[in-house]
Design a protein around this motif. Structure first.
Motif, mmCIF file in Angstrom:
data_model
loop_
_atom_site.group_PDB
_atom_site.id
_atom_site.type_symbol
_atom_site.label_atom_id
_atom_site.label_comp_id
_atom_site.label_asym_id
_atom_site.label_seq_id
_atom_site.Cartn_x
_atom_site.Cartn_y
_atom_site.Cartn_z
ATOM 1 N N LYS A 128 -5.074 23.924 25.679
ATOM 2 C CA LYS A 128 -3.966 23.083 26.168
ATOM 3 C C LYS A 128 -3.056 22.639 25.038
ATOM 4 O O LYS A 128 -1.877 22.389 25.242
ATOM 5 N N ASP A 153 -7.810 25.439 32.309
ATOM 6 C CA ASP A 153 -8.147 24.015 32.405
ATOM 7 C C ASP A 153 -8.359 23.705 33.894
ATOM 8 O O ASP A 153 -7.533 24.097 34.735
ATOM 9 N N SER A 154 -9.461 23.033 34.233
ATOM 10 C CA SER A 154 -9.866 22.958 35.646
ATOM 11 C C SER A 154 -8.810 22.278 36.525
ATOM 12 O O SER A 154 -8.563 22.714 37.651
ATOM 13 N N GLU A 155 -8.160 21.237 35.994
ATOM 14 C CA GLU A 155 -7.148 20.515 36.793
ATOM 15 C C GLU A 155 -5.961 21.423 37.078
ATOM 16 O O GLU A 155 -5.421 21.436 38.187
ATOM 17 N N ASN A 220 -7.593 13.418 26.425
ATOM 18 C CA ASN A 220 -7.612 14.703 27.124
ATOM 19 C C ASN A 220 -6.697 14.669 28.340
ATOM 20 O O ASN A 220 -5.943 15.610 28.589
ATOM 21 N N GLU A 224 -3.351 16.785 29.102
ATOM 22 C CA GLU A 224 -3.248 17.563 30.343
ATOM 23 C C GLU A 224 -1.989 17.242 31.136
ATOM 24 O O GLU A 224 -1.439 18.111 31.817
HETATM 25 MG MG MG Z 1 -9.380 19.604 32.121
#
Ligand code: MG
Ligand code: NDP
Length: 389
Positions: A128, A153-155, A220, A224
């Motif tokens: 990121k 990135d999961s989001e 983090n 994000e």
């Molecule tokens: Mg994440």
């Protein structure tokens, strides 16, 4: 399926948390993927083990002192061995792979990713920091070279998945979920005494050291937000952070009619990794499933920006724009590594970032060179602050 239809993956940062999980995905789907480039910074032993198992065309070890060890260990194989920072960039533009999984941690991931884009490679983006530092240039280059950037990135994977099939339908806002990390609900008088070992324990995710600390400070989530701004072409006010301690809803998109789409599942990074690598296909797996029969509560709350000031600083950096997120990122990297070495306290990390943001010159419309210089200046300034602790 024949060999020719396999997607050839280059894992930059193959010895890390994301890198090793990506290799698990490749090992489970040998008919779909091959690992053609593997890179590490210092972990020669794991890189060698991975190379012997996956037989990539090329490996790169960042630390030049480790080159003879890796070269010797792979001398009986067809794998070529390179070393050093420059080699990471050179290999990124070579015609031995189709998709880069950008899984180096921190600013170090920026240049190889840029080279891969300019070489027309698809990017599965875990790193990121690349978008935090130079999101405008990265996105512009990706459009220019017509390469897809698929978030890992999961989001962001969640948002990406919610947008599939939505065509030109406009996003009203996105809701980025945050677990809140191990210190959710804590106040500064507790945080000032937090030690490295405690901060490295994340309740829901097992990740590399830097992102685990960033999750504990909420930096983090700040990184994000900036990542999302660039990936999905959003205005800062279209991004809302919501604390969701269970990490089951990975993020949401609210459309112009007020309808909200969420992407859910158990927290497991292999899912967004394999989604990005196989997109637009979904591939079956045997990962554990979410169980609605067990007692479940999904909670949502506002983030505490007064306690977790890193998130507030990241939002401020995004609003100021230009090179400010680059300054924030550089100062944060220095602060996190100082905290990991027990040089500074948990809350000192925020002070280092804030003071660096106040002291390095703001540039409203930076060039790529400006970003490189800003990163260096911000690191030097943050380092000088740390010397005083
Ligand atoms: Mg994440
Ligand atoms: P790790 O620290 O576990 O792994 C980092 C990888 O990068 C390792 O292969 C490491 O090599 C290599 N590396 C470290 N420094 C350098 C450098 N200066 N130059 C070249 N290579 C380097 O990190 P993670 O896997 O946790 O994270 C990777 C990226 O993915 C980060 O940007 C993170 O924010 C992002 N991400 C991670 C998630 C996770 O679950 N882990 C979730 C979402 C995003 P070596 O092993 O030799 O040190």
């Amino acid at each position: 399926m024949t060999n020719k239809t396999k997607k050839r993956i280059a894992i930059f940062g193959s010895t890390g948390s994301i890198g090793t999980q990506a290799l698990d995905v490749i090992a489970a789907n040998p008919e779909l993927f091959s690992a053609e480039v593997l890179t590490a910074m210092t972990n020669d032993a794991l890189l060698i083990k991975q190379a012997l198992a996956f037989q990539p065309a090329i490996v790169v070890i960042g630390d030049e002192k480790k080159y003879p060890i890796v070269k010797e260990a792979l001398s009986g194989t067809d794998t070529q061995v390179y070393c050093g920072e420059k080699a990471l960039q050179e290999v990124a533009s070579m015609d031995v792979y189709d998709m880069m999984l950008a899984a180096i941690v921190g600013y170090a991931g920026l240049k190889p990713t840029l080279m891969a884009i300019e070489a027309g490679k698809a990017i599965a983006l875990a790193n990121k920091e690349t978008l935090v530092v130079a999101g405008d240039i990265i996105i512009r280059k990706a459009m220019e070279f017509r390469v897809p950037i698929i978030p890992v990135d999961s989001e962001h994977s969640a948002i990406f998945q919610c947008l599939v099939g939505e065509g030109r339908n406009k996003i009203e806002k996105i809701i980025l979920t945050a677990s809140g990390g191990p210190f959710l609900g804590r106040k500064p008088n507790f945080l000032m005494n937090v030690k490295r070992e405690h901060a490295l324990q994340h309740p829901n995710w097992s990740m590399g050291a830097k992102i685990t600390i960033d999750s504990a400070t909420l930096m983090n989530k700040g990184l994000e937000v900036i990542e999302a701004r660039w990936l999905f072409n959003l205005k800062p006010e279209q991004i809302q952070v919501v604390i969701h301690p269970q990490s089951i809803i990975h993020s949401m998109v609210q459309f112009e009619d007020g309808s909200i789409k969420a992407q859910m599942g158990l927290p497991d990074m292999k899912l967004p990794i394999q989604y990005a690598m196989a997109f637009p296909q979904r591939i079956p797996n045997t990962f554990p499933r979410y169980n609605f029969k067990q007692p479940n509560t999904l909670q949502f709350d506002e983030p505490d920006l007064k306690t977790f000031r890193n998130l507030a600083l990241a939002l401020e950096a995004m609003k100021q724009g230009g090179n400010m997120p680059c300054i924030l990122n550089a100062a944060n990297e220095i602060a996190v590594y100082a905290f990991l070495k027990n040089r500074i306290g948990f809350l000192d990390m925020t002070d280092v970032v804030e003071k660096t943001m106040q002291n390095v010159a703001h540039i409203a419309e930076p060039t790529l060179e400006d970003y490189f210089e800003t990163d260096g200046e911000a690191r030097t300034f943050a380092d000088s602050l740390i010397q005083m602790y």
